[in-house]
Design an enzyme around this catalytic site. Structure first.
Site, PDB file in Angstrom:
ATOM      1  N   GLY A  42       0.831  -1.193   0.000  1.00 54.83           N
ATOM      2  CA  GLY A  42       0.000   0.000   0.000  1.00 54.83           C
ATOM      3  C   GLY A  42       0.868   1.247   0.000  1.00 54.83           C
ATOM      4  CB  CYS A  43       0.495   4.509   1.662  1.00 57.25           C
ATOM      5  SG  CYS A  43       1.409   6.038   1.938  1.00 57.25           S
ATOM      6  CG  PHE A  44       5.853   4.868  -1.240  1.00 54.09           C
ATOM      7  CD1 PHE A  44       5.319   6.063  -0.799  1.00 54.09           C
ATOM      8  CD2 PHE A  44       6.317   4.805  -2.548  1.00 54.09           C
ATOM      9  CE1 PHE A  44       5.255   7.177  -1.626  1.00 54.09           C
ATOM     10  CE2 PHE A  44       6.259   5.910  -3.386  1.00 54.09           C
ATOM     11  CZ  PHE A  44       5.717   7.101  -2.925  1.00 54.09           C
ATOM     12  CD1 TRP A  45       5.288   8.649   1.716  1.00 46.69           C
ATOM     13  CD2 TRP A  45       3.301   9.470   2.378  1.00 46.69           C
ATOM     14  NE1 TRP A  45       4.994   9.722   0.924  1.00 46.69           N
ATOM     15  CE2 TRP A  45       3.796  10.255   1.308  1.00 46.69           C
ATOM     16  CE3 TRP A  45       2.082   9.785   2.955  1.00 46.69           C
ATOM     17  CZ2 TRP A  45       3.085  11.352   0.805  1.00 46.69           C
ATOM     18  CZ3 TRP A  45       1.370  10.873   2.461  1.00 46.69           C
ATOM     19  CH2 TRP A  45       1.877  11.642   1.401  1.00 46.69           C
TER      20      TRP A  45
END
Length: 213
Positions: A42-45
């Site tokens: 999902g979101c790499f952050w």
């Protein structure tokens, strides 16, 4: 050449629904020097924030994988116009943390591997769950662990994680790197990334860096 081995003395009798250690892993004696894993959660952050906590993780870089370099930019990827996934490229010391242990964190904390082409409110193929393997050993360990988790009934829904060859990793824009640590007040980070960091610190307390990331 990296070799896969069964983990001796591993206790597989964990309660149903609990996360077991991988029964098969890459033998650290068969490799030397820093190694790399590329994972889409999902979101790499959020994924970056989780993996930076772990002892043995040397560096984490946010980027894209699954399509060409020409389309590896945030605006194009987020528009859903590519086959890229947001990924983290993890450099790690196999003497301190194994590929299998990275996968355990990936499946248990970093994301929900039962969600197809999404993570929560982040919807689109760019947010899919995927293991991009660099060689046959990584592929074998990933597929073995997915089968092990499925047999253990860890999730009530099927695991939909893609296990696909790594063709290329494209580094993301500089403002995405170490994003959660630099922007803890950002609403998305506070609501989604920080709870995952809290979770990894609780569940993997024995595997954390001595100094928090």
């Amino acid at each position: 050449m990296a070799l896969v081995c069964d983990i001796p003395g591993l206790n597989l009798a964990v309660p149903r629904g609990a996360f077991p250690d991988p029964a098969r892993d890459i033998d650290p004696a068969s490799i030397s020097g820093p190694q790399n894993a590329v994972l889409a959660a999902g979101c790499f952050w959020c994924a970056e924030a989780v993996f930076r906590e772990l002892d043995g993780v040397l560096d984490v870089v946010n980027g894209y994988s699954g399509d060409s370099a020409a389309t590896a930019d945030y605006k194009t990827v987020c528009a859903g116009q590519t086959n890229h996934a947001e990924v983290v490229s993890i450099d790690y010391d196999p003497a301190r943390i194994s590929y299998g242990q990275l996968l355990k964190v990936f499946f248990s904390v970093a994301h929900d591997p039962t969600q197809k082409d999404r993570q929560g409110n982040d919807i689109g193929r760019q947010y899919r769950s995927a293991v991009f393997y660099a060689d046959a050993a990584q592929k074998e360990v990933a597929e073995s662990y997915i089968a092990q988790l499925s047999a253990a009934g860890v999730y009530s829904e099927p695991i939909v994680t893609d296990v696909v060859p790594l063709e290329a990793f494209h580094r993301g824009e500089q403002y995405h790197q170490n994003y959660a640590a630099l922007h803890p007040e950002q609403p998305y980070i506070a609501a989604v990334a920080i709870p995952k960091v809290v979770k990894v610190r609780k569940q993997f307390a024995d595997r954390l860096k001595k100094e928090p990331s």
